[in-house]
Motif scaffolding. Structure first.
Motif, short mmCIF file in Angstrom:
data_model
loop_
_atom_site.label_atom_id
_atom_site.label_comp_id
_atom_site.label_asym_id
_atom_site.label_seq_id
_atom_site.Cartn_x
_atom_site.Cartn_y
_atom_site.Cartn_z
N LYS A 274 77.92 86.15 -8.24
CA LYS A 274 78.81 86.25 -9.39
C LYS A 274 78.70 87.61 -10.07
O LYS A 274 79.71 88.26 -10.38
N LYS B 289 77.93 87.16 0.38
CA LYS B 289 77.31 85.87 0.71
C LYS B 289 77.00 85.80 2.19
O LYS B 289 77.81 86.16 3.04
N ASP C 135 70.85 82.69 -6.15
CA ASP C 135 71.89 83.16 -5.22
C ASP C 135 73.27 83.17 -5.86
O ASP C 135 74.01 84.16 -5.75
N GLU C 136 73.63 82.10 -6.52
CA GLU C 136 74.96 82.01 -7.12
C GLU C 136 75.15 83.06 -8.21
O GLU C 136 76.22 83.69 -8.31
#
Length: 362
Positions: A315, A326, A310-311
């Protein structure tokens, strides 16, 4: 500078040409020497702006003459209280369809007014991923009104139909799909919604209410919360959100230039179909939790098969100028809000990135 595509759920993207109009008129509206932000709300300049905004909204939406249009403040959340204050009218209960976060908050607020909040149907049994079929609803024919949320912004669940209310006033929180498709206003007693999704800046709330429902507030209703008083004062009992009304008026004109709500709906269908196809054909890399028949055209939630990515997804998306993807803190994952002003090019850029990301990380 490369184009930036903002997928925020709200405050959300506005039409670029409207923003350019605002920029050009910011210091002097139509040669008046004043910004709209500086005008008296009772001066002839702003009175013209407000009158045109209402006229254009009525034209775009096809609002019948026996409905009042109110430009208010406080967001849709304030309407969770204002609606029962004005529409209980001596009844003992209110019917609600429970489809998620916002419908639950509307019920919670209504309980404060000493009435029974009767849940006619709930989607909680399947994690709020669908809309219960109307033939199974347990209605109270004596209810003050029937309330539903046409599009749950958090969960991405959208009603594909207007409920039948059988003579009971139908009330709809239409905040996140307001003006995204044609709507038969005559089937409703009241429609309300915040402007910050499809209409304009945060700070403006629109209420469309049938005239026969005015003037029967519960005892102790504050003056500002009385729809009849607001209607009699043309939404100017106090200083209204003038700049937000001005921008909304420009958006209504923009909608007319786009061909009206039928044309806007077709573009929204195309954008949503492209994004859902990318999710559904990703061989499980992406997953949308909403059942297909009830997927929102406005808010598309999806999750990656591996949460650890997810991160990286956020990014790398940001590096390609794809912003605000998000998901809500209560649901996790991702959410792409593709309101009217999101161009098809933005959705194409997102889907191209999603396909690249899946290839590199799958």
């Amino acid at each position: 500078m490369s184009p930036v595509f903002n997928f925020s759920a709200g405050p959300a993207v506005l039409p670029r040409e409207v923003l350019l109009e605002v920029q050009g008129e910011l210091l002097s509206w139509h040669g008046s020497g004043m910004s709209v932000m500086e005008m008296s709300h009772r001066g002839k300049e702003f009175m013209q702006i407000a009158a045109e905004a209402e006229e254009d909204l009525r034209a775009v939406m096809g609002i019948p003459a026996n409905y009042k249009v109110l430009f208010l403040q406080g967001g849709a959340t304030t309407q969770f209280a204002m609606v029962p204050m004005n529409l209980i009218r001596g009844h003992a209960s209110i019917d609600f369809v429970d489809t998620g976060h916002w419908s639950k908050l509307a019920m919670k607020e209504a309980r404060k007014f000493g009435v029974s909040t009767h849940v006619v149907a709930s989607a909680e049994d399947r994690g709020y991923c669908y809309v219960p079929a109307q033939d199974g609803w347990q209605r109270d024919p004596q209810a003050a009104y029937l309330h539903y949320t046409s599009n749950e912004t958090l969960g991405g669940v959208e009603f594909p139909f207007i409920p039948d209310s059988d003579g009971v006033p139908l009330v709809c929180d239409m905040s996140s799909n307001f003006l995204s498709r044609p709507t038969d206003v005559s089937r409703f007693g009241l429609i309300y919604g915040g402007a910050q999704k499809n209409i304009g800046p945060a700070g403006l709330t629109i209420v469309i209410v049938r005239e026969d429902l005015l003037g029967q507030t519960v005892s102790g209703t504050p003056t500002m919360f009385d729809y009849k008083i607001q209607a009699e004062g043309d939404s100017m009992y106090n200083t209204p959100p003038t700049f937000a009304i001005y921008v909304a008026g420009l958006v209504f004109k923009w909608m007319q230039r786009q061909g009206g709500l039928k044309a806007i709906e077709q573009r929204n269908i195309e954008k949503a179909a492209l994004l859902y196809e990318t999710i559904d054909t990703s061989n499980g890399f992406y997953h949308c939790p909403v059942e297909k028949a009830y997927r929102s055209r406005m808010n598309v939630p999806f999750k990656l098969a591996e949460e650890r990515l997810d991160e990286d997804f956020i990014k790398e998306a940001r590096a390609r100028n794809l912003l605000q993807l998000k998901g809500h803190r209560s649901t996790g994952g991702m959410r792409a809000s593709i309101y009217n002003a999101m161009p098809l090019e933005g959705v194409k850029a997102l889907t191209a990135f999603m396909q690249d990301f899946a290839r590199h990380h799958g």
